[in-house]
Design a protein around this motif. Structure first.
Motif, PDB file in Angstrom:
ATOM      1  N   TYR A 282      27.204  83.089  24.381  1.00  0.00           N
ATOM      2  CA  TYR A 282      28.218  82.388  23.605  1.00  0.00           C
ATOM      3  C   TYR A 282      28.196  80.917  24.023  1.00  0.00           C
ATOM      4  N   SER A 283      28.177  80.011  23.047  1.00  0.00           N
ATOM      5  CA  SER A 283      28.112  78.581  23.340  1.00  0.00           C
ATOM      6  C   SER A 283      29.452  78.067  23.855  1.00  0.00           C
ATOM      7  N   MET A 284      29.379  77.026  24.689  1.00  0.00           N
ATOM      8  CA  MET A 284      30.586  76.414  25.242  1.00  0.00           C
ATOM      9  C   MET A 284      31.495  75.877  24.134  1.00  0.00           C
ATOM     10  N   HIS A 285      32.771  75.731  24.467  1.00  0.00           N
ATOM     11  CA  HIS A 285      33.750  75.202  23.522  1.00  0.00           C
ATOM     12  C   HIS A 285      34.605  74.172  24.247  1.00  0.00           C
ATOM     13  N   SER A 286      34.828  73.032  23.626  1.00  0.00           N
ATOM     14  CA  SER A 286      35.623  71.980  24.251  1.00  0.00           C
ATOM     15  C   SER A 286      36.682  71.472  23.285  1.00  0.00           C
ATOM     16  N   ILE A 287      37.770  70.942  23.836  1.00  0.00           N
ATOM     17  CA  ILE A 287      38.867  70.370  23.059  1.00  0.00           C
ATOM     18  C   ILE A 287      39.213  69.014  23.663  1.00  0.00           C
ATOM     19  N   PRO A 288      39.142  67.925  22.882  1.00  0.00           N
ATOM     20  CA  PRO A 288      39.576  66.616  23.389  1.00  0.00           C
ATOM     21  C   PRO A 288      41.099  66.524  23.377  1.00  0.00           C
ATOM     22  N   LEU A 289      41.659  65.910  24.417  1.00  0.00           N
ATOM     23  CA  LEU A 289      43.109  65.759  24.522  1.00  0.00           C
ATOM     24  C   LEU A 289      43.462  64.287  24.678  1.00  0.00           C
ATOM     25  N   THR A 290      44.539  63.871  24.056  1.00  0.00           N
ATOM     26  CA  THR A 290      45.049  62.509  24.210  1.00  0.00           C
ATOM     27  C   THR A 290      46.514  62.574  24.618  1.00  0.00           C
ATOM     28  N   GLY A 291      46.985  61.489  25.199  1.00  0.00           N
ATOM     29  CA  GLY A 291      48.385  61.433  25.593  1.00  0.00           C
ATOM     30  C   GLY A 291      48.737  62.349  26.739  1.00  0.00           C
ATOM     31  N   VAL A 292      47.845  62.448  27.732  1.00  0.00           N
ATOM     32  CA  VAL A 292      48.104  63.312  28.886  1.00  0.00           C
ATOM     33  C   VAL A 292      48.942  62.524  29.895  1.00  0.00           C
ATOM     34  N   PHE A 293      50.213  62.345  29.568  1.00  0.00           N
ATOM     35  CA  PHE A 293      51.132  61.558  30.398  1.00  0.00           C
ATOM     36  C   PHE A 293      52.163  62.469  31.055  1.00  0.00           C
ATOM     37  N   SER A 294      52.798  61.966  32.107  1.00  0.00           N
ATOM     38  CA  SER A 294      53.778  62.755  32.845  1.00  0.00           C
ATOM     39  C   SER A 294      54.923  63.174  31.926  1.00  0.00           C
ATOM     40  N   THR A 295      55.451  64.357  32.199  1.00  0.00           N
ATOM     41  CA  THR A 295      56.517  65.046  31.458  1.00  0.00           C
ATOM     42  C   THR A 295      56.041  65.610  30.121  1.00  0.00           C
ATOM     43  N   GLU A 296      54.792  65.319  29.709  1.00  0.00           N
ATOM     44  CA  GLU A 296      54.279  65.869  28.453  1.00  0.00           C
ATOM     45  C   GLU A 296      53.815  67.310  28.667  1.00  0.00           C
ATOM     46  N   ILE A 297      54.023  68.148  27.647  1.00  0.00           N
ATOM     47  CA  ILE A 297      53.536  69.530  27.658  1.00  0.00           C
ATOM     48  C   ILE A 297      52.598  69.697  26.473  1.00  0.00           C
ATOM     49  N   LEU A 298      51.320  69.885  26.756  1.00  0.00           N
ATOM     50  CA  LEU A 298      50.314  70.081  25.718  1.00  0.00           C
ATOM     51  C   LEU A 298      49.921  71.556  25.729  1.00  0.00           C
ATOM     52  N   ASN A 299      50.537  72.326  24.849  1.00  0.00           N
ATOM     53  CA  ASN A 299      50.316  73.772  24.846  1.00  0.00           C
ATOM     54  C   ASN A 299      49.487  74.203  23.646  1.00  0.00           C
ATOM     55  N   ALA A 300      49.308  75.519  23.522  1.00  0.00           N
ATOM     56  CA  ALA A 300      48.588  76.123  22.390  1.00  0.00           C
ATOM     57  C   ALA A 300      47.177  75.575  22.234  1.00  0.00           C
ATOM     58  N   ASN A 301      46.484  75.417  23.350  1.00  0.00           N
ATOM     59  CA  ASN A 301      45.072  75.007  23.307  1.00  0.00           C
ATOM     60  C   ASN A 301      44.218  76.276  23.388  1.00  0.00           C
ATOM     61  N   TYR A 302      43.629  76.639  22.252  1.00  0.00           N
ATOM     62  CA  TYR A 302      42.875  77.885  22.172  1.00  0.00           C
ATOM     63  C   TYR A 302      41.375  77.602  22.325  1.00  0.00           C
ATOM     64  N   LEU A 303      40.844  78.013  23.456  1.00  0.00           N
ATOM     65  CA  LEU A 303      39.410  77.912  23.699  1.00  0.00           C
ATOM     66  C   LEU A 303      38.792  79.257  23.344  1.00  0.00           C
ATOM     67  N   GLN A 304      37.878  79.238  22.367  1.00  0.00           N
ATOM     68  CA  GLN A 304      37.357  80.497  21.849  1.00  0.00           C
ATOM     69  C   GLN A 304      35.831  80.487  21.789  1.00  0.00           C
ATOM     70  N   TYR A 305      35.259  81.573  22.277  1.00  0.00           N
ATOM     71  CA  TYR A 305      33.821  81.768  22.164  1.00  0.00           C
ATOM     72  C   TYR A 305      33.530  82.396  20.803  1.00  0.00           C
ATOM     73  N   THR A 306      32.970  81.582  19.894  1.00  0.00           N
ATOM     74  CA  THR A 306      32.672  82.076  18.548  1.00  0.00           C
ATOM     75  C   THR A 306      31.187  82.021  18.204  1.00  0.00           C
ATOM     76  N   ASN A 307      30.496  80.979  18.648  1.00  0.00           N
ATOM     77  CA  ASN A 307      29.072  80.827  18.311  1.00  0.00           C
ATOM     78  C   ASN A 307      28.220  81.638  19.281  1.00  0.00           C
ATOM     79  N   PHE A 308      27.547  82.659  18.762  1.00  0.00           N
ATOM     80  CA  PHE A 308      26.790  83.599  19.598  1.00  0.00           C
ATOM     81  C   PHE A 308      25.322  83.572  19.204  1.00  0.00           C
ATOM     82  N   THR A 309      24.449  83.447  20.205  1.00  0.00           N
ATOM     83  CA  THR A 309      23.010  83.505  19.982  1.00  0.00           C
ATOM     84  C   THR A 309      22.451  84.706  20.722  1.00  0.00           C
ATOM     85  N   ALA A 310      21.908  85.668  19.981  1.00  0.00           N
ATOM     86  CA  ALA A 310      21.383  86.888  20.596  1.00  0.00           C
ATOM     87  C   ALA A 310      20.083  86.615  21.318  1.00  0.00           C
TER      88      ALA A 310
END
Length: 311
Positions: A282-310
């Motif tokens: 399964y190929s790697m999956h990445s998500i870019p994030l912005t605004g990673v400042f104190s007191t911020e809560i960045l939730n619901a980041n779904y990292l999913q293995y979808t691309n599969f090479t047999a």
């Protein structure tokens, strides 16, 4: 009779000489191996110079300091379409030593070696006793080099403190929360009436490594790599040391990612049993994030293995 024997022998020789030789069957081989990256990390300390004065050239082990090695898959397997990267890390021991075993190949891989910086005190050694000094910044380093399997690589790093007068002590450091989950794509059977069709379902991955790279750590003024493992439900939570929004010189962007994953593409049957599928990656999956400042809560980041090479 003699002529008959001669003719028969000639026919046998002709048959043997005309018989096509079968090629040897091809057996794939793994051309990868390992390289040990090792060394010592130390930092300066103020010590007597023997003439009634003081010097800051003395050295003591720096611990615990994280050292990491990143190798891109397309460098490890140059003739393939592999994506993503492998990240290896270790923490220096009480003597400042570290050792990391890295997967490499015979032609050499391009590796990025990173020694994380940190904030500490520049202490003074007096008669064998340490006196706590001023808060200082110890800046890390990141560079690229070539690693070849079977050839160990030694890298020693010496931190030099940037004294507290130039250290941004007035910067208020807090925490941002980055959370989400990791899932693995499976094939799932569903039944509508008498018709059985296929869809996609995601299986939570427990105890799976997740990485977060922050562009600028407020204490070291350099990039910082975080690493954590998912819980039993495939969930993760990072507590990232960062600054408040609007702090001068800090954009605070990050990348959240999971590396390539070797597994089988399984099928969930109608009775919820699992049928093992073909092995592959399964190929790697990445998500870019912005605004990673104190007191911020960045939730619901779904990292999913979808691309599969047999395989």
């Amino acid at each position: 009779m003699k002529n008959i024997v001669i003719v028969f022998s000639a026919l046998v020789l002709a048959f043997v000489s005309c018989k096509k030789e079968e090629p040897e069957p091809f057996t794939p081989t793994d051309v990868t191996g390992t390289t040990v990256v090792k060394g010592n990390v130390n930092k300066n300390i103020i010590t007597p110079n023997g003439s009634g004065g003081w010097t800051s050239t003395g050295r003591i082990p720096a611990k615990p300091v994280t050292v990491s090695v990143k190798v891109n898959k397309n460098s490890l397997y140059p003739n393939s379409s592999a994506q993503g990267a492998d990240v290896y890390s270790a923490v220096t021991d009480d003597n400042g030593n570290y050792s990391i075993t890295v997967k490499t190949n015979a032609t050499g891989v391009t590796a990025q070696i990173t020694v994380d910086g940190f904030t500490g005190t520049l202490d003074t050694l007096i008669n064998g006793n340490y006196k706590t000094g001023l808060l200082s910044t110890y800046t890390g380093i990141s560079f690229s080099t070539t690693l070849v399997m079977g050839q160990n690589y030694t890298y020693n790093y010496s931190f030099t403190a940037s004294n507290s007068q130039s250290n941004p002590n007035n910067i208020v450091v807090g925490n941002a929360v980055v959370s989400g989950s990791v899932g693995l794509s499976l094939v799932k059977e569903i039944q509508t009436g008498t018709l059985v069709s296929l869809t996609t379902a995601f299986l939570p991955l427990s105890n799976h490594k997740v990485y977060l790279s922050l562009n600028k750590d407020p204490k070291t003024q350099a990039s910082k790599l975080y690493e954590i493992s998912t819980d039993g439900n495939g969930r993760f939570t990072f507590n990232v040391e960062t600054v408040a929004q609007g702090t001068s010189g800090f954009s605070q962007t990050a990348t959240l990612w999971i590396s390539d994953y070797a597994a089988t593409r399984d099928t969930v049957k109608l009775d919820n049993s699992i049928k093992t599928g073909r092995p592959g990656v399964y190929s790697m999956h990445s998500i870019p994030l912005t605004g990673v400042f104190s007191t911020e809560i960045l939730n619901a980041n779904y990292l999913q293995y979808t691309n599969f090479t047999a395989d």
